[in-house]
Design a protein around this motif. Structure first.
Motif, PDB file in Angstrom:
ATOM      1  N   UNK A  14      26.149  56.167  47.807  1.00 45.78           N
ATOM      2  CA  UNK A  14      27.037  55.000  47.752  1.00 45.78           C
ATOM      3  C   UNK A  14      26.278  53.777  48.255  1.00 45.78           C
ATOM      4  N   UNK A  15      26.834  52.601  47.972  1.00 47.78           N
ATOM      5  CA  UNK A  15      26.214  51.365  48.413  1.00 47.78           C
ATOM      6  C   UNK A  15      26.608  51.039  49.846  1.00 47.78           C
ATOM      7  N   UNK A  16      25.783  50.231  50.483  1.00 45.60           N
ATOM      8  CA  UNK A  16      26.018  49.788  51.842  1.00 45.60           C
ATOM      9  C   UNK A  16      26.655  48.405  51.850  1.00 45.60           C
ATOM     10  N   UNK A  17      27.380  48.118  52.917  1.00 46.74           N
ATOM     11  CA  UNK A  17      27.801  46.759  53.199  1.00 46.74           C
ATOM     12  C   UNK A  17      26.769  46.188  54.158  1.00 46.74           C
ATOM     13  N   UNK A  18      25.977  45.232  53.676  1.00 45.65           N
ATOM     14  CA  UNK A  18      24.839  44.741  54.429  1.00 45.65           C
ATOM     15  C   UNK A  18      25.193  43.488  55.215  1.00 45.65           C
ATOM     16  N   UNK A  19      24.625  43.393  56.410  1.00 49.88           N
ATOM     17  CA  UNK A  19      24.720  42.168  57.187  1.00 49.88           C
ATOM     18  C   UNK A  19      23.614  41.241  56.706  1.00 49.88           C
ATOM     19  N   UNK A  20      23.982  40.226  55.946  1.00 43.96           N
ATOM     20  CA  UNK A  20      22.994  39.329  55.350  1.00 43.96           C
ATOM     21  C   UNK A  20      22.870  38.016  56.111  1.00 43.96           C
ATOM     22  N   UNK A  21      23.277  38.021  57.371  1.00 42.34           N
ATOM     23  CA  UNK A  21      23.211  36.801  58.173  1.00 42.34           C
ATOM     24  C   UNK A  21      21.773  36.436  58.513  1.00 42.34           C
ATOM     25  N   UNK A  22      20.878  37.417  58.404  1.00 42.65           N
ATOM     26  CA  UNK A  22      19.484  37.153  58.742  1.00 42.65           C
ATOM     27  C   UNK A  22      18.821  36.323  57.644  1.00 42.65           C
ATOM     28  N   UNK A  23      17.863  35.517  58.021  1.00 41.98           N
ATOM     29  CA  UNK A  23      17.128  34.734  57.035  1.00 41.98           C
ATOM     30  C   UNK A  23      16.255  35.621  56.157  1.00 41.98           C
TER      31      UNK A  23
END
Length: 238
Positions: free
Chosen positions: A121-130
């Motif tokens: 399954x796919x992940x919910x990623x924390x994309x707050x990082x640059x």
């Protein structure tokens, strides 16, 4: 200050808890980057040397629980060595059981989850990082665990799944924990299906379906996995 791949010792130490759960596709990545690999078998080898190594150490998965120290006493030494390693901020990656061991060594609780998470399954990623450490947007990854963990207080959450919140975290630049399997090679899945048959049947999982999912998703993951490793190594503080 970040490092280049030349700053690390040219051998990678990998700690196995199960013979067929190895570095998988990441072995080719390391070889391409000019590294050698040395495996240590938990429960068989003396792990003191591995955990004191100043280069990159990867702690791999396995079917036992962090809390099963009465049945598997070697875990006591492994955890003690790992605590010392993390306190020194030495480069460390944990995958599945390895991630749980890191969480435990950092003071977080590890425990049996409310359900097995086995499959793609796919992940919910924390994309707050640059510069996201996990370039896995729209990418199915392999989950294969029953235990989970609380997030260590000093950790940054990187990813969650629909079933479990804590799927990946890091501490600074040198410590990375991945609950899911980023390393699995497309042509290795049959070993997993054979080796974990008791777990799969007890959980009532459909083995032909897991095989079909692997054929559908593993090749794409193989393209993304080296990027995770290369990003981690590139940004180490060593």
């Amino acid at each position: 200050m970040t490092s280049s791949t030349h700053a690390l010792p040219k051998t990678i130490y990998a700690i196995q808890h199960l013979a067929f759960e190895d570095l998988g596709i990441l072995e080719d990545t390391f070889y391409d980057l000019g590294y050698r690999i040395r495996y240590f078998e938990a429960g068989m080898d003396d792990l003191k040397q591995a955990f004191e190594f100043e280069g990159l150490v990867i702690i791999l998965g396995g079917p036992i629980g962090v809390y099963e120290t009465e049945d598997y006493p070697f875990l006591n030494d492994e955890i003690a060595y790992l605590k010392q390693r993390l306190a020194k901020n030495l480069p460390t990656i944990g995958i599945c059981l390895g991630a749980q061991l890191i969480a435990h060594a950092l003071g977080a609780k590890v425990y049996a989850g409310h359900q097995k998470e086995i499959g793609w399954s796919q992940l919910k990623l924390n994309l707050a990082q640059n510069n996201p450490l996990l370039p896995l947007v729209n990418t199915e990854v392999l989950h294969w665990h029953g235990d989970t963990f609380d997030l260590p207080v000093q950790a940054e959450l990187l990813a969650s799944s629909a079933i479990y919140t804590n799927q990946a975290f890091r501490v600074g630049q040198n410590i990375l924990a991945l609950q899911f399997h980023v390393e699995v090679a497309a042509d290795d899945m049959e070993k997993w299906l054979i080796g974990h048959t008791c777990e799969l049947r007890k959980a009532g999982l459909n083995i032909p379906h897991l095989r079909a999912e692997n054929e559908k998703f593993a090749v794409n993951l193989e393209l993304k996995s080296p990027l995770v490793l290369e990003h981690f190594i590139k940004h180490l503080n060593v």
